[in-house]
Enzyme design. Structure first.
Site, PDB file in Angstrom:
ATOM      1  CB  CYS A 416      35.057   1.040 -29.500  1.00 19.58           C
ATOM      2  SG  CYS A 416      35.701   2.636 -30.039  1.00 19.58           S
ATOM      3  CG  HIS A 549      35.118  -0.779 -33.998  1.00 22.58           C
ATOM      4  ND1 HIS A 549      33.884  -0.646 -33.406  1.00 22.58           N
ATOM      5  CD2 HIS A 549      35.729   0.417 -33.859  1.00 22.58           C
ATOM      6  CE1 HIS A 549      33.754   0.568 -32.924  1.00 22.58           C
ATOM      7  NE2 HIS A 549      34.853   1.247 -33.189  1.00 22.58           N
ATOM      8  CD  GLU A 551      32.414  -3.890 -34.266  1.00 23.32           C
ATOM      9  OE1 GLU A 551      33.236  -4.474 -33.521  1.00 23.32           O
ATOM     10  OE2 GLU A 551      32.130  -2.685 -34.144  1.00 23.32           O
TER      11      GLU A 551
END
Ligand SMILES: *[C@@H]1O[C@H](CO)[C@@H](O)[C@H](O)[C@H]1NC(C)=O
Ligand SMILES: *[C@@H]1O[C@H](CO)[C@@H](O)[C@H](O)[C@H]1NC(C)=O
Length: 584
Positions: A416, A549, A551
């Site tokens: 990001c 993102h 994650e």
């Protein structure tokens, strides 16, 4: 549908969420499919407007729902995808009932908490429990066998009363053998002899019973394993057999909890009560056990620097930290995570008026010292991650880190803002844009490389945040050759990852930047939005960043590909990985 409801007493922060996700993991190991619902007795309608300083990271769901870390834990432990409807709040329920009242659905009758709110809660639970859970990319979703419901807050709060009343009615609606209540309690250990205290548990259970709710299993959170005498005492006061009083004591890492519950036959107790047939018995938990046990065993260490904002490290980067952990287990390394405050990377200069003023107790000397330490950490680590972030402060420090990693061939992953930083750095260094900046930081900058690019919402005709899962198409390097991301994502050329941002790389600057060697190998379907940037491997071992993102979709046994790549590169195993992928 079978429902397992878990509430907690005494204090919050008991690890109720971890206990429930572990329970879910155990049921999954028995071959059952599991979904989960979190009930939060707050008036907020979603977590998007909540301050990350106060609440930590905003966990983004596939459908763009903004939740907190509990739904993240459920997704990671259960390996499923949840939706924004899986989080019920007082605010959401009231909003629904009030808008129905405005539409005249109640035919002008008086609308009351009981039955209107309590009915709405029960309908909501039944509806959401039926949403098919999708376990993996592309897999067909199916309706779960078991729905886990966590009731937030503590028993006895004014806030949770209406939910407990709804659940009291619900148990009769769905029937005894489809409903099972459990209670998580604290067993404090006091004094020099370490006496285990049962009073708080007795109180909590009594309170529940007075509301017409009878727990069938009691989880006792404690620093030490529960003693037999304590267990017997709780059993006799709380009307459950001793075999249903479970010890959930502190363990080396949270991944041991499903194993702990299995050793105490929790799955047997549940299958019995809910009259469920499990396809797999004994539970198939071998891979999970290896993961949990390996975490503490690796002898080789990989040092990763996380560059962000110091004050809020743990909470703001929770999913990033988990993703690093998952990836480090996959590459068989112990993770040594180091925090570097981004603004410390900038050389302190008392004559520079743009630098922040000294804060309490700080002097220019201590600031200089912190600056030196930050650089030592950065230089001494094996890899660097620059995650998402907010605000102007620290951006120039992150850019300095990106420059250092690029010039010194240090593995770098940007996520990001970390992606935008990488692109800005490259534009400044190679593309005749020394003032490259983001309009988020400087609205009138001369070289706007990152600009405001909202999505257009057809309903409100306004621009909104790009939120939730979107597809990214992965391409070859310009001039040929497969990208690193292509290999990391298992040779896929289309992947779906979650987004949460308003700013993006300026499409009008893309060709200028790419012609100087930073390749945009991932784009959205229109080709307008840049998603992944990489340097080719003859220039750098791992200089990769993504706008989305990754994650949020990392799982213990299935690490997120970009994070996996960072850890492979930082531990010197990426070449081997790619060679294997090429020959496969
Ligand atoms: C559910 O939404 C509420 C309201 O935004 C929020 O306070 C809560 O933290 C959320 N819970 C989860 C598990 O995401
Ligand atoms: C980018 O903008 C920020 C915020 O205005 C500013 O502090 C920084 O110096 C700018 N960088 C460059 C290279 O212009």
């Amino acid at each position: 549908m079978k429902y397992i409801v878990v509430s907690g007493g005494v204090v919050s922060g008991l690890g109720k969420g971890i206990t429930i996700s572990s329970l879910g993991r155990l049921l999954k190991s028995c071959g059952l499919s599991v979904t989960s619902i979190k009930i939060d007795p707050y008036l907020n309608v979603d977590a998007g407007t909540m301050s990350p300083f106060e609440h930590g990271e905003v966990f983004t769901l596939h459908d763009g729902g903004e939740a907190d870390l509990d739904l993240g834990n459920y997704e990671r432990f259960l390996g499923v995808r949840l939706s924004k409807d899986h989080n019920i709040t007082t605010g959401k329920v009231y909003r629904e009932v009030i808008s129905r009242e405005r539409r005249g659905d109640y035919l002008g009758k008086t609308v009351q908490v009981v039955p209107h709110i309590t009915n709405e809660i029960q309908d909501w639970i039944e509806r959401v429990a039926q949403i098919p859970v999708q376990e993996a990319e592309g897999a067909q979703g199916q309706v779960a066998d078991v729905c886990l419901i966590e009731v937030g807050g503590t028993v006895g709060d004014i806030e949770s009363m209406v939910f407990l009343e709804a659940l009291r009615q619900f148990q009769f609606k769905v029937g005894e053998e489809n409903f099972m209540l459990m209670f998580v309690s604290l067993v404090p250990v006091l004094g020099s002899v370490g006496e285990q205290k049962t009073k708080p548990t007795q109180h909590g259970v009594k309170e529940l019973m007075s509301l017409g709710l009878f727990p069938k299993v009691i989880f006792c959170r404690s620093s030490q394993p529960l003693e037999t005498a304590t267990c017997k005492k709780i059993s006799s006061f709380c009307h459950v057999p001793p075999s249903c009083v479970l010890s959930v004591h502190d363990v080396d890492n949270i991944y041991h909890v499903p194993l702990l519950l299995m050793e105490q036959n929790l799955h047997g107790i549940i299958l019995d009560h809910l009259k469920l047939q499990a396809p797999v018995l004994p539970p198939d938990i071998g891979a999970w056990r290896n993961f949990a046990e390996n975490i503490d065993k690796f002898t080789k260490v990989t040092k990763i620097c996380l560059i962000g904002k110091y004050s809020t490290f743990q909470d703001s980067y929770l999913s990033v930290i988990k993703a690093l952990k998952h990836a480090s287990v996959a590459v068989e390394r112990d993770l040594d995570l180091q925090w570097v405050e981004a603004s410390d990377l900038i050389k302190p200069d008392k004559d520079d008026k743009t630098q922040p003023e000294l804060e309490n107790g700080e002097t220019w000397e201590t600031r200089e010292l912190k600056h030196k330490e930050a650089w030592e950490m950065l230089k001494g680590c094996d890899g660097v991650i620059v995650p998402g972030g907010f605000g102007v402060r620290g951006v120039e420090g992150k850019i300095a880190a990106a420059t250092y990693c690029r010039e010194n061939k240090k593995p770098y992953l940007g996520v990001c803002l970390g992606f935008q930083v990488m692109v800005m750095e490259y534009a400044r260094s190679f593309c005749d844009m020394p003032l490259a900046n983001s309009t988020e930081m400087d609205e009138n900058c001369e070289h706007p490389v990152v600009i405001f690019m909202p999505e257009i919402d057809k309903d409100t005709l306004g621009g909104t945040m790009r939120l939730g899962a979107r597809d990214t198409l992965i391409e070859d390097f310009e001039g040929g050759g497969k990208s690193i991301s292509y290999h990391l994502y298992g040779k896929k050329d289309r992947v779906s990852e979650r987004h949460r941002h308003r700013y993006e790389v300026n499409p009008s600057k893309v060709s200028a930047i790419q012609s100087k060697g930073l390749h945009f190998v991932g784009k959205d379907e229109t080709g307008e939005r840049m998603e992944i940037a990489e340097l080719s491997r003859d220039r750098h071992p791992y200089y990769v960043a993504c706008q989305y993102h990754p994650e949020f979709q990392s799982r213990p046994l299935k690490p997120s590909p970009p994070f996996h790549g960072l850890l492979l590169a930082a531990s010197g195993q990426l070449d081997e990985f790619i060679a294997k992928s090429e020959n496969a």
